[in-house]
Design an enzyme around this catalytic site. Structure first.
Site, PDB file in Angstrom:
ATOM      1  N   ASP A  62      -8.946   0.521   6.209  1.00  0.00           N
ATOM      2  CA  ASP A  62      -7.905   0.103   7.164  1.00  0.00           C
ATOM      3  C   ASP A  62      -6.544  -0.050   6.479  1.00  0.00           C
ATOM      4  O   ASP A  62      -5.508   0.301   7.041  1.00  0.00           O
ATOM      5  CB  ASP A  62      -8.275  -1.243   7.796  1.00  0.00           C
ATOM      6  CG  ASP A  62      -9.718  -1.284   8.265  1.00  0.00           C
ATOM      7  OD1 ASP A  62      -9.948  -1.445   9.459  1.00  0.00           O
ATOM      8  OD2 ASP A  62     -10.615  -1.132   7.400  1.00  0.00           O
ATOM      9  N   PHE A  63      -6.548  -0.596   5.271  1.00  0.00           N
ATOM     10  CA  PHE A  63      -5.280  -0.862   4.570  1.00  0.00           C
ATOM     11  C   PHE A  63      -4.646   0.428   4.051  1.00  0.00           C
ATOM     12  O   PHE A  63      -3.442   0.521   3.857  1.00  0.00           O
ATOM     13  CB  PHE A  63      -5.494  -1.848   3.414  1.00  0.00           C
ATOM     14  CG  PHE A  63      -6.221  -3.104   3.799  1.00  0.00           C
ATOM     15  CD1 PHE A  63      -6.292  -3.517   5.133  1.00  0.00           C
ATOM     16  CD2 PHE A  63      -6.851  -3.885   2.836  1.00  0.00           C
ATOM     17  CE1 PHE A  63      -6.986  -4.676   5.488  1.00  0.00           C
ATOM     18  CE2 PHE A  63      -7.534  -5.045   3.187  1.00  0.00           C
ATOM     19  CZ  PHE A  63      -7.603  -5.436   4.515  1.00  0.00           C
ATOM     20  N   HIS A 115     -10.848  -4.503   9.569  1.00  0.00           N
ATOM     21  CA  HIS A 115     -11.449  -4.560   8.231  1.00  0.00           C
ATOM     22  C   HIS A 115     -12.746  -3.760   8.134  1.00  0.00           C
ATOM     23  O   HIS A 115     -13.570  -4.030   7.271  1.00  0.00           O
ATOM     24  CB  HIS A 115     -11.734  -6.014   7.828  1.00  0.00           C
ATOM     25  CG  HIS A 115     -10.509  -6.808   7.484  1.00  0.00           C
ATOM     26  ND1 HIS A 115      -9.533  -7.094   8.386  1.00  0.00           N
ATOM     27  CD2 HIS A 115     -10.099  -7.361   6.306  1.00  0.00           C
ATOM     28  CE1 HIS A 115      -8.570  -7.798   7.805  1.00  0.00           C
ATOM     29  NE2 HIS A 115      -8.889  -7.968   6.542  1.00  0.00           N
ATOM     30  N   GLU A 135       0.817  -1.225   0.000  1.00  0.00           N
ATOM     31  CA  GLU A 135       0.000   0.000   0.000  1.00  0.00           C
ATOM     32  C   GLU A 135       0.847   1.270   0.000  1.00  0.00           C
ATOM     33  O   GLU A 135       0.514   2.255  -0.664  1.00  0.00           O
ATOM     34  CB  GLU A 135      -0.951   0.027   1.200  1.00  0.00           C
ATOM     35  CG  GLU A 135      -2.102  -0.954   1.111  1.00  0.00           C
ATOM     36  CD  GLU A 135      -1.736  -2.335   1.604  1.00  0.00           C
ATOM     37  OE1 GLU A 135      -0.562  -2.557   1.961  1.00  0.00           O
ATOM     38  OE2 GLU A 135      -2.622  -3.203   1.630  1.00  0.00           O
TER      39      GLU A 135
END
Lengths: 346, 303
Positions: free
Chosen positions: A85-86, A129, A60
């Site tokens: 979240d990522f 998530h 990411e």
């Protein structure tokens, strides 16, 4: 009238824009696969080929910086994250790099980068998530943060984001993907930084973000049956925040509840409440109430998850309390529950 | 070429020495990171580039900037926080941007950005390549390896130039870098090469070949150049973490000494006069220039 889903609206926005401008490409983890980011990128690979629609390693941080590089080098990238979240793995790129380049060069560099990220609530998604993180991104000067609620907004705001010469983060709630609404077939854009009144009313204002607008409109429909007229205002863009419509509404109703699809403390609701206090002091008939997630990481177990998330009932009970009404009987009312609908994959 | 190389390296050296002096007088804003001793890398590589090639640089970027843009006036004004600076006084020393030159102050941060720029060039089917400078400190950042992975997977036209000056701030590479530097790139299937020199002519000719291969074959390359930062990490670093003997040893390998040995004294003197006068003129112009207007603070946040 042509009714399509929010997901189809996102897809159509990218398809039409990519047809219009060959400098646009879309990339991210799982973007070209069979699922296509919950269906939102389906068909783009076939139509535009792997040069303009591609998968990436799970990196990411670099992928986000990569988007910045392509954007300042005359391309118009759309980077998709299947979870907000990522995106936090790329906070260095967002807060130190992407947000600063235009300002730091005295306005000479353009950064036409779109980042789409999905709030993945439900199905016991738990604390890594399902985040929203709206205010985290909105706090950083130089980033635009857009939260489309309706299918029409999804298409119009995504097109506006793609055409914008600044970095825009578009945060999409997973449950909104099933919302159906009238969406014009031709390409159109909805200005970033313009609120929308989802339901007109005169007794109380509810300012809601993302999925909480759906809950707020449901609450307003229920309250209408006992003669309470609720106005639901969706800011749609939280950075830069244009509070004009919100202020006008609160001046009219004198009461305000802010229902944010996020944590309350230090959140979007705090920012909006402050704006209202600054501009509606003396007009307010009651203190502003804020509704949001329990101030904990999101738990997995269903009964705890239900307690974590506020909903239309939470809003109804808050309105009743604020207006000094007895709690109404909600027997026979059906409320949204998509927990069992979203079963993955991913 | 030889005279030009010498002139550029000397211009960088004198510029940074002047910066030191101006700092002690309190004329400059922020911090600066000088590249004294590393000038051969900046000059050798940028002179072997083609017009239109893109450079990304780091916090230690004055040398790269001057060698590739020759804009001493704009840089001096920027360091003084003047409206006439290359970034209108907003960037200071670490985030220099002009034309095809982009720097930033986050260690390793630009490696990903440079990789995205290389993809853009590939999509545009251009002949341009990207050169990404970073130091040995960036070897500790994960984003570098994420970037190398992508560049190799997607065959992007980029040269990663690792300037190993042996110290990440005060940390010697023996405390911060395990294993071999070039093997890290080779693990991703990227062609890698190491140069042990401060000789600008060697760097130039080596880089010409590298750039040619990267341009023709559209693939990444990883180049390690072992050099030495003669000065401290940043302003106010007294280098207590290394020995004076070590510093003296590297003085003999000063890039100006190496190249200077191949030039006449008269030629060198006239170059020195020219460089010194350019720097004096830059200081004078920047001193007279206006600061950005106070009410411009909110300008340019968004397009």
């Amino acid at each position: 009238m042509r009714n399509i889903t929010y997901c189809e609206a996102l897809n159509e926005a990218m398809l039409q824009e990519m047809e219009r401008d060959s400098n646009i490409f879309v990339y991210g983890i799982g973007v070209p696969d069979h699922v296509g980011v919950f269906g939102s990128t389906v068909g783009l690979l076939k139509k535009f080929g792997k040069e303009r629609c591609f998968d990436t390693p799970i990196s990411e941080d670099a992928m986000t910086g990569f988007g910045l590089g392509a954007a300042i080098n005359k391309m118009r990238p759309i980077h998709v994250h299947i979870r907000v979240d990522f995106l936090l793995l790329a906070i260095n790129q967002l807060a130190n790099m992407i947000s600063c380049y235009r300002y730091g060069t005295g306005g000479t560099l353009k950064v036409p980068l779109v980042i789409r990220a999905v709030v993945g609530r439900g199905w016991g998604q738990s604390f890594q998530h399902s985040k929203s993180m709206f205010s985290t991104f909105a706090h950083i000067p130089g980033l635009k943060v857009v939260l489309p609620t309706t299918p029409k907004d999804a298409k119009g705001l995504l097109i506006a984001a793609i055409r914008d010469d600044n970095p825009v983060i578009l945060i999409e709630h997973r449950w909104l993907y099933w919302q159906v609404g009238d969406v014009p077939e031709e390409p159109y854009s909805i200005p970033i930084g313009e609120a929308n009144i989802l339901k007109k009313g005169k007794d109380i204002t509810i300012v809601a973000t993302s999925w909480m607008n759906v809950e707020a409109v449901k609450a307003a429909d229920v309250l209408e049956k006992i003669g309470i007229s609720v106005e639901v205002v969706d800011p749609r863009t939280i950075a830069p925040l244009n509070d004009e419509i919100i202020i006008k509404s609160v001046k009219k109703t004198g009461h305000c509840i802010i229902a944010d699809n996020d944590w309350v403390d230090f959140g979007v609701s705090a920012e909006i409440a402050t704006k209202i206090y600054e501009k509606c002091f003396g007009v307010l008939k009651s203190p502003i109430e804020r509704i949001g997630f329990a101030h904990t990481p999101c738990p997995t177990a269903r009964h705890l998850e239900n307690c974590f998330y506020p909903n239309a009932v939470t809003i109804i009970r808050s309105v009743e309390k604020k207006l000094g009404l007895e709690p109404m009987d909600l027997t026979g009312e059906s409320f949204y529950s998509h927990e069992n609908r979203f079963k993955g994959p991913f | 070429m030889r005279k030009k190389f010498f002139e550029q390296m000397l211009l960088i050296r004198l510029f940074e020495e002047k910066i030191e002096e101006l700092f002690t007088q309190g004329i400059l804003f922020g911090t600066t990171h000088a590249c004294i001793g590393q000038e051969a890398v900046a000059v050798g590589i940028t002179q072997a580039m083609n017009e239109g090639d893109i450079i990304t640089s780091n916090h230690r970027g004055h040398g790269h900037f001057i060698a590739s843009t020759d804009d001493v006036d704009g840089l001096m004004a920027e360091l003084m926080g003047k409206a006439t600076g290359i970034c209108a006084g907003r960037s200071g020393s670490q985030h220099l941007c002009k034309g095809d030159f982009y720097a930033n102050g986050i260690t390793g941060g630009m490696t990903a950005v440079a990789t995205g720029m290389a993809l853009a060039e590939k999509l545009k089917k251009s002949e341009r390549i990207v050169i990404s400078f970073f130091g040995d400190g960036a070897l500790g950042e994960g984003v570098l390896y994420e970037s190398l992975n992508m560049a190799s997977l997607w065959k992007l036209p980029i040269v990663y130039v690792l300037e190993n000056n042996y110290y990440a701030m005060s940390t010697h590479i023996s405390c911060g870098v395990a294993g071999s530097m070039i093997d890290r790139a080779k693990a991703f299937g990227i062609e890698a090469q190491e140069l042990n020199t401060n000789d600008v002519e060697v760097i130039y000719s080596s880089f010409e070949k590298i750039a040619d291969g990267v341009r023709k074959q559209s693939r990444p390359h990883f180049l390690v150049i072992n050099t030495y930062r003669q000065c401290g990490h940043s302003k106010s670093d007294d280098c207590n973490y290394r020995t004076r003997e070590e510093e003296i040893g590297w003085k003999d390998k000063d890039p100006l000494t190496i190249l200077g040995a191949r030039l006449d004294k008269d030629v060198k003197n006239s170059i020195r006069e020219k460089c010194a006068s350019r720097i004096e003129s830059a200081v004078e112009k920047a001193s007279k220039a206006d600061f950005p207007k106070i009410d411009s603070i909110y300008e340019g946040l968004f397009q």
